[in-house]
Enzyme design. Sequence first.
Site, short mmCIF file in Angstrom:
data_model
loop_
_atom_site.label_atom_id
_atom_site.label_comp_id
_atom_site.label_asym_id
_atom_site.label_seq_id
_atom_site.Cartn_x
_atom_site.Cartn_y
_atom_site.Cartn_z
N HIS A 10 -5.89 9.26 0.47
CA HIS A 10 -5.65 8.45 1.66
C HIS A 10 -6.37 8.98 2.90
O HIS A 10 -5.83 9.04 3.99
CB HIS A 10 -4.14 8.33 1.94
CG HIS A 10 -3.78 7.10 2.74
ND1 HIS A 10 -3.69 7.10 4.11
CD2 HIS A 10 -3.48 5.84 2.34
CE1 HIS A 10 -3.34 5.89 4.53
NE2 HIS A 10 -3.22 5.10 3.48
N HIS A 54 3.96 -1.84 3.16
CA HIS A 54 3.88 -0.49 2.59
C HIS A 54 5.14 -0.21 1.77
O HIS A 54 6.25 -0.28 2.30
CB HIS A 54 3.72 0.54 3.70
CG HIS A 54 2.44 0.38 4.46
ND1 HIS A 54 2.30 -0.54 5.48
CD2 HIS A 54 1.22 0.99 4.32
CE1 HIS A 54 1.05 -0.47 5.96
NE2 HIS A 54 0.39 0.45 5.26
N ASP A 108 0.82 -1.21 0.00
CA ASP A 108 0.00 0.00 0.00
C ASP A 108 0.86 1.26 0.00
O ASP A 108 2.01 1.26 0.42
CB ASP A 108 -0.87 0.04 1.27
CG ASP A 108 -2.02 -0.93 1.24
OD1 ASP A 108 -2.06 -1.80 0.34
OD2 ASP A 108 -2.88 -0.85 2.14
N HIS A 140 -6.22 2.65 -3.95
CA HIS A 140 -6.08 2.96 -2.52
C HIS A 140 -6.53 4.40 -2.24
O HIS A 140 -6.09 5.01 -1.28
CB HIS A 140 -4.64 2.74 -2.09
CG HIS A 140 -4.44 2.60 -0.60
ND1 HIS A 140 -5.31 1.92 0.22
CD2 HIS A 140 -3.46 3.08 0.21
CE1 HIS A 140 -4.87 1.97 1.47
NE2 HIS A 140 -3.76 2.67 1.49
#
Length: 222
Positions: free
Chosen positions: A85, A177, A30, A81
């Site tokens: 965010h 990540h 991510d 995503h």
Amino acid sequence: MNPVPNLAFALTRRRPSDRQPPKHVWLTLDDGPDPVHSERILRVLDHHGIKAAFFVIGNKVAAHASTLRRIFEAGHLVANHTLTHRRLTELSDAEVLREIEATDRLIAEHGVGQKLLRPPYGACDDRVVGLARMLGHRTVLWDIDPNDWDPRQQPKAWINRALHEMTHKADCVILAHDDRPTTAEHFDLFIRRLKRSGRVVFQDPATLGLAGAAFGRIAGLP
């Protein structure tokens, strides 16, 4: 006189890990693309012949398009995503739809993204899942979170956390990540320790939807 060793037994004896059922592992990353750390992780994945799912942030796609193209060219899955965010559960319906749609458009400028949404922070509810479904997206979560973003798990304690969480699971969707320097720095060690931990079979990210359907890690099934 020393006894003659039983060579047949020695040759057929298996390590404990050989007797364990295989773990099916989906790697997901991510918060990229990042022009430094994503690129480093891509080199590790290429070296090990592993494909992963990259859940990208729209604003970063706009800023680092060449890195996104590298992800596509390497054969990895690219999915949504959101644009900025933010916690989708705290946004209006219109804002949620904009976060998803804008990111879809940015991804589509460089390749074919998958209709999968990973909500930031895992923050989703029936409303968010329903809005994503309106746009054709399934909402993807995870079940192994090593907290590689957490300073308390750095530089590489997150690896031990991931392996510990995997101990009693046969099928694992791992969250990491690709914008974190310590994740990128130790990603090769992570893969090598995963391989040494037992019979690990890295899954094609294209089957991630099937993983969710089978193991309850995707919300909003059609």
